[in-house]
Design a protein around this motif. Structure first.
Motif, PDB file in Angstrom:
ATOM      1  N   GLU A 178       0.838  -1.210   0.000  1.00 35.58           N
ATOM      2  CA  GLU A 178       0.000   0.000   0.000  1.00 35.58           C
ATOM      3  C   GLU A 178       0.868   1.253   0.000  1.00 35.58           C
ATOM      4  OE1 GLU A 178      -2.945   2.542   2.881  1.00 35.58           O
ATOM      5  OE2 GLU A 178      -2.260   0.563   3.510  1.00 35.58           O
ATOM      6  N   ALA A 179       1.965   1.244   0.780  1.00 32.91           N
ATOM      7  CA  ALA A 179       2.854   2.407   0.837  1.00 32.91           C
ATOM      8  C   ALA A 179       3.525   2.650  -0.516  1.00 32.91           C
ATOM      9  CB  ALA A 179       3.907   2.197   1.923  1.00 32.91           C
ATOM     10  N   VAL A 180       3.930   1.584  -1.198  1.00 31.61           N
ATOM     11  CA  VAL A 180       4.567   1.716  -2.511  1.00 31.61           C
ATOM     12  C   VAL A 180       3.588   2.308  -3.521  1.00 31.61           C
ATOM     13  CG1 VAL A 180       5.543   0.447  -4.452  1.00 31.61           C
ATOM     14  CG2 VAL A 180       6.213  -0.136  -2.116  1.00 31.61           C
ATOM     15  N   ILE A 181       2.351   1.798  -3.540  1.00 31.71           N
ATOM     16  CA  ILE A 181       1.336   2.300  -4.466  1.00 31.71           C
ATOM     17  C   ILE A 181       1.050   3.770  -4.206  1.00 31.71           C
ATOM     18  CG2 ILE A 181      -1.082   2.100  -5.148  1.00 31.71           C
ATOM     19  CD1 ILE A 181      -0.869  -0.893  -4.640  1.00 31.71           C
ATOM     20  N   THR A 182       0.930   4.136  -2.931  1.00 37.64           N
ATOM     21  CA  THR A 182       0.637   5.526  -2.569  1.00 37.64           C
ATOM     22  C   THR A 182       1.733   6.465  -3.052  1.00 37.64           C
ATOM     23  OG1 THR A 182      -0.620   4.840  -0.622  1.00 37.64           O
ATOM     24  CG2 THR A 182       0.201   7.100  -0.649  1.00 37.64           C
ATOM     25  N   ARG A 183       2.990   6.066  -2.912  1.00 38.83           N
ATOM     26  CA  ARG A 183       4.091   6.931  -3.342  1.00 38.83           C
ATOM     27  C   ARG A 183       4.150   7.071  -4.855  1.00 38.83           C
ATOM     28  NH1 ARG A 183       9.252   5.807   0.714  1.00 38.83           N
ATOM     29  NH2 ARG A 183       8.198   6.516   2.608  1.00 38.83           N
ATOM     30  N   LEU A 184       3.907   5.983  -5.570  1.00 44.16           N
ATOM     31  CA  LEU A 184       3.896   6.061  -7.032  1.00 44.16           C
ATOM     32  C   LEU A 184       2.784   6.980  -7.530  1.00 44.16           C
ATOM     33  CD1 LEU A 184       4.561   2.331  -8.001  1.00 44.16           C
ATOM     34  CD2 LEU A 184       6.128   4.267  -8.247  1.00 44.16           C
ATOM     35  N   LEU A 185       1.607   6.865  -6.919  1.00 46.05           N
ATOM     36  CA  LEU A 185       0.502   7.740  -7.292  1.00 46.05           C
ATOM     37  C   LEU A 185       0.810   9.184  -6.945  1.00 46.05           C
ATOM     38  CD1 LEU A 185      -2.576   5.582  -6.184  1.00 46.05           C
ATOM     39  CD2 LEU A 185      -1.725   5.958  -8.504  1.00 46.05           C
ATOM     40  N   GLY A 186       1.545   9.403  -5.862  1.00 53.38           N
ATOM     41  CA  GLY A 186       1.911  10.756  -5.460  1.00 53.38           C
ATOM     42  C   GLY A 186       2.803  11.430  -6.489  1.00 53.38           C
ATOM     43  N   VAL A 187       3.766  10.685  -7.040  1.00 54.33           N
ATOM     44  CA  VAL A 187       4.644  11.243  -8.074  1.00 54.33           C
ATOM     45  C   VAL A 187       3.836  11.620  -9.314  1.00 54.33           C
ATOM     46  CG1 VAL A 187       6.559  10.735  -9.621  1.00 54.33           C
ATOM     47  CG2 VAL A 187       6.661   9.989  -7.235  1.00 54.33           C
ATOM     48  N   LEU A 188       2.916  10.751  -9.703  1.00 55.49           N
ATOM     49  CA  LEU A 188       2.070  11.035 -10.859  1.00 55.49           C
ATOM     50  C   LEU A 188       1.203  12.263 -10.628  1.00 55.49           C
ATOM     51  CD1 LEU A 188       1.020  10.216 -13.630  1.00 55.49           C
ATOM     52  CD2 LEU A 188      -0.587   8.681 -12.492  1.00 55.49           C
ATOM     53  N   LEU A 189       0.652  12.378  -9.436  1.00 52.81           N
ATOM     54  CA  LEU A 189      -0.195  13.524  -9.119  1.00 52.81           C
ATOM     55  C   LEU A 189       0.612  14.814  -9.121  1.00 52.81           C
ATOM     56  CD1 LEU A 189      -2.894  14.681  -8.257  1.00 52.81           C
ATOM     57  CD2 LEU A 189      -2.319  14.149  -5.884  1.00 52.81           C
ATOM     58  N   ALA A 190       1.864  14.768  -8.681  1.00 54.27           N
ATOM     59  CA  ALA A 190       2.703  15.973  -8.678  1.00 54.27           C
ATOM     60  C   ALA A 190       2.884  16.507 -10.099  1.00 54.27           C
ATOM     61  CB  ALA A 190       4.064  15.657  -8.052  1.00 54.27           C
ATOM     62  N   ALA A 191       3.084  15.594 -11.051  1.00 55.19           N
ATOM     63  CA  ALA A 191       3.234  16.015 -12.445  1.00 55.19           C
ATOM     64  C   ALA A 191       1.941  16.616 -12.982  1.00 55.19           C
ATOM     65  CB  ALA A 191       3.669  14.837 -13.303  1.00 55.19           C
ATOM     66  N   LEU A 192       0.799  16.009 -12.654  1.00 53.34           N
ATOM     67  CA  LEU A 192      -0.478  16.540 -13.100  1.00 53.34           C
ATOM     68  C   LEU A 192      -0.763  17.900 -12.470  1.00 53.34           C
ATOM     69  CD1 LEU A 192      -2.553  13.234 -12.875  1.00 53.34           C
ATOM     70  CD2 LEU A 192      -1.856  14.405 -14.959  1.00 53.34           C
ATOM     71  N   ALA A 193      -0.395  18.065 -11.203  1.00 55.59           N
ATOM     72  CA  ALA A 193      -0.597  19.345 -10.527  1.00 55.59           C
ATOM     73  C   ALA A 193       0.244  20.438 -11.170  1.00 55.59           C
ATOM     74  CB  ALA A 193      -0.244  19.210  -9.041  1.00 55.59           C
ATOM     75  N   ALA A 194       1.476  20.102 -11.526  1.00 54.85           N
ATOM     76  CA  ALA A 194       2.341  21.077 -12.188  1.00 54.85           C
ATOM     77  C   ALA A 194       1.738  21.513 -13.523  1.00 54.85           C
ATOM     78  CB  ALA A 194       3.734  20.481 -12.401  1.00 54.85           C
ATOM     79  N   GLN A 195       1.111  20.578 -14.234  1.00 54.79           N
ATOM     80  CA  GLN A 195       0.479  20.918 -15.504  1.00 54.79           C
ATOM     81  C   GLN A 195      -0.683  21.882 -15.303  1.00 54.79           C
ATOM     82  OE1 GLN A 195       1.650  19.873 -18.632  1.00 54.79           O
ATOM     83  NE2 GLN A 195       0.285  21.561 -19.158  1.00 54.79           N
ATOM     84  N   PHE A 196      -1.461  21.693 -14.231  1.00 59.14           N
ATOM     85  CA  PHE A 196      -2.559  22.607 -13.928  1.00 59.14           C
ATOM     86  C   PHE A 196      -2.033  24.026 -13.700  1.00 59.14           C
ATOM     87  CE2 PHE A 196      -5.356  18.972 -12.280  1.00 59.14           C
ATOM     88  CZ  PHE A 196      -6.148  18.999 -13.421  1.00 59.14           C
ATOM     89  N   VAL A 197      -0.949  24.138 -12.952  1.00 54.11           N
ATOM     90  CA  VAL A 197      -0.362  25.460 -12.669  1.00 54.11           C
ATOM     91  C   VAL A 197       0.155  26.105 -13.953  1.00 54.11           C
ATOM     92  CG1 VAL A 197       1.467  26.686 -11.451  1.00 54.11           C
ATOM     93  CG2 VAL A 197       0.229  24.850 -10.299  1.00 54.11           C
ATOM     94  N   ILE A 198       0.822  25.317 -14.785  1.00 52.46           N
ATOM     95  CA  ILE A 198       1.348  25.842 -16.050  1.00 52.46           C
ATOM     96  C   ILE A 198       0.209  26.339 -16.941  1.00 52.46           C
ATOM     97  CG2 ILE A 198       2.502  25.172 -18.201  1.00 52.46           C
ATOM     98  CD1 ILE A 198       4.215  23.249 -16.507  1.00 52.46           C
ATOM     99  N   ASP A 199      -0.888  25.557 -17.014  1.00 51.85           N
ATOM    100  CA  ASP A 199      -2.034  25.981 -17.814  1.00 51.85           C
ATOM    101  C   ASP A 199      -2.607  27.291 -17.303  1.00 51.85           C
ATOM    102  OD1 ASP A 199      -1.725  23.729 -19.349  1.00 51.85           O
ATOM    103  OD2 ASP A 199      -3.315  22.585 -18.369  1.00 51.85           O
ATOM    104  N   GLY A 200      -2.724  27.415 -15.983  1.00 52.63           N
ATOM    105  CA  GLY A 200      -3.266  28.638 -15.413  1.00 52.63           C
ATOM    106  C   GLY A 200      -2.381  29.840 -15.665  1.00 52.63           C
ATOM    107  N   LEU A 201      -1.062  29.660 -15.555  1.00 52.28           N
ATOM    108  CA  LEU A 201      -0.122  30.753 -15.796  1.00 52.28           C
ATOM    109  C   LEU A 201      -0.124  31.156 -17.271  1.00 52.28           C
ATOM    110  CD1 LEU A 201       2.874  29.633 -13.554  1.00 52.28           C
ATOM    111  CD2 LEU A 201       1.286  31.516 -13.133  1.00 52.28           C
ATOM    112  N   ASN A 202      -0.161  30.171 -18.159  1.00 49.52           N
ATOM    113  CA  ASN A 202      -0.192  30.486 -19.585  1.00 49.52           C
ATOM    114  C   ASN A 202      -1.437  31.285 -19.965  1.00 49.52           C
ATOM    115  OD1 ASN A 202       2.239  29.260 -20.207  1.00 49.52           O
ATOM    116  ND2 ASN A 202       1.301  27.273 -20.651  1.00 49.52           N
ATOM    117  N   ALA A 203      -2.573  30.903 -19.404  1.00 52.23           N
ATOM    118  CA  ALA A 203      -3.813  31.601 -19.718  1.00 52.23           C
ATOM    119  C   ALA A 203      -3.825  33.003 -19.110  1.00 52.23           C
ATOM    120  CB  ALA A 203      -5.004  30.800 -19.209  1.00 52.23           C
TER     121      ALA A 203
END
Length: 205
Positions: A178-203
């Motif tokens: 469970e801990a391994v899965i949670t950390r892998l999902l966390g890395v993926l979410l960090a990348a998606l969150a960064a994309q949201f910020v980039i989209d907002g800044l670009n707009a």
């Protein structure tokens, strides 16, 4: 449409985290009977679904009433998701959930956990509400919005399955997996969150 559904589903799955909520639900309902656990699981997911759908359909209007620009919400939502991702990677999110579960379990008068803490804030919390609104803001037309809504319902359907099978899931996975899965999902979410910020800044600029 398929790419949009996969992107929305993965984002919601990571934020709502059905696998992470399952062990907490199992611990909160350890003293309940099988029918009681099933009823609370169905009720929790039903309430969370209503909350998320309301924000998905009318969240933009709410922002308009409050005078908040959609791009500002994209940036703020991305930052919130990034914080959640960091907590997942360093296991702080799991620790907070466990602490909350212990507090609820130590309160004898609390029996029905479907509304609190399961429906809110574990399933329909600030992160999932922000994510739903962000995904809907990026969708153009009824078709894409319907796809996002389908991703929301699919994720919540998996949440219901996870809660109903919380006991067997925990017995099979164990704490380390469970801990391994949670950390892998966390890395993926960090990348998606960064994309949201980039989209907002670009707009914005």
């Amino acid at each position: 449409m398929t790419e949009l559904f996969i992107s929305a589903f993965v984002t919601l799955f990571v934020v709502i985290d059905p696998l992470g909520c399952a062990p907490i639900y199992a611990s909160l309902t350890s003293g309940a009977s099988g029918p009681q656990r099933r009823a609370m699981a169905i009720r929790a997911v039903g309430i969370a679904t209503a909350i998320l759908l309301i924000f998905a359909l009318w969240g933009k209007q709410l922002l308009g009433v409050l005078g908040i620009a959609l791009d500002s919400f994209r940036i703020a939502g991305g930052i919130m998701l990034f914080i959640i991702a960091m907590d997942m990677v360093f296991e702080k999110r799991t620790q907070r959930r466990e602490d909350r579960a212990h507090k609820i379990a130590e309160t004898p008068e609390v029996e029905d956990v479907s509304v609190f803490p399961m429906a809110m804030p574990m399933i329909a919390g600030p992160g999932s509400i922000a994510t739903v609104m962000l995904l809907m803001s990026r969708a153009d037309g009824i078709g894409e919005r319907s796809v996002v809504m389908a991703a929301v319902l699919a994720t919540l359907g998996l949440m219901l399955v996870s809660l109903l099978a919380a006991g067997p899931i925990m017995a099979r996975l164990g704490a380390r997996i469970e801990a391994v899965i949670t950390r892998l999902l966390g890395v993926l979410l960090a990348a998606l969150a960064a994309q949201f910020v980039i989209d907002g800044l670009n707009a914005s600029f």
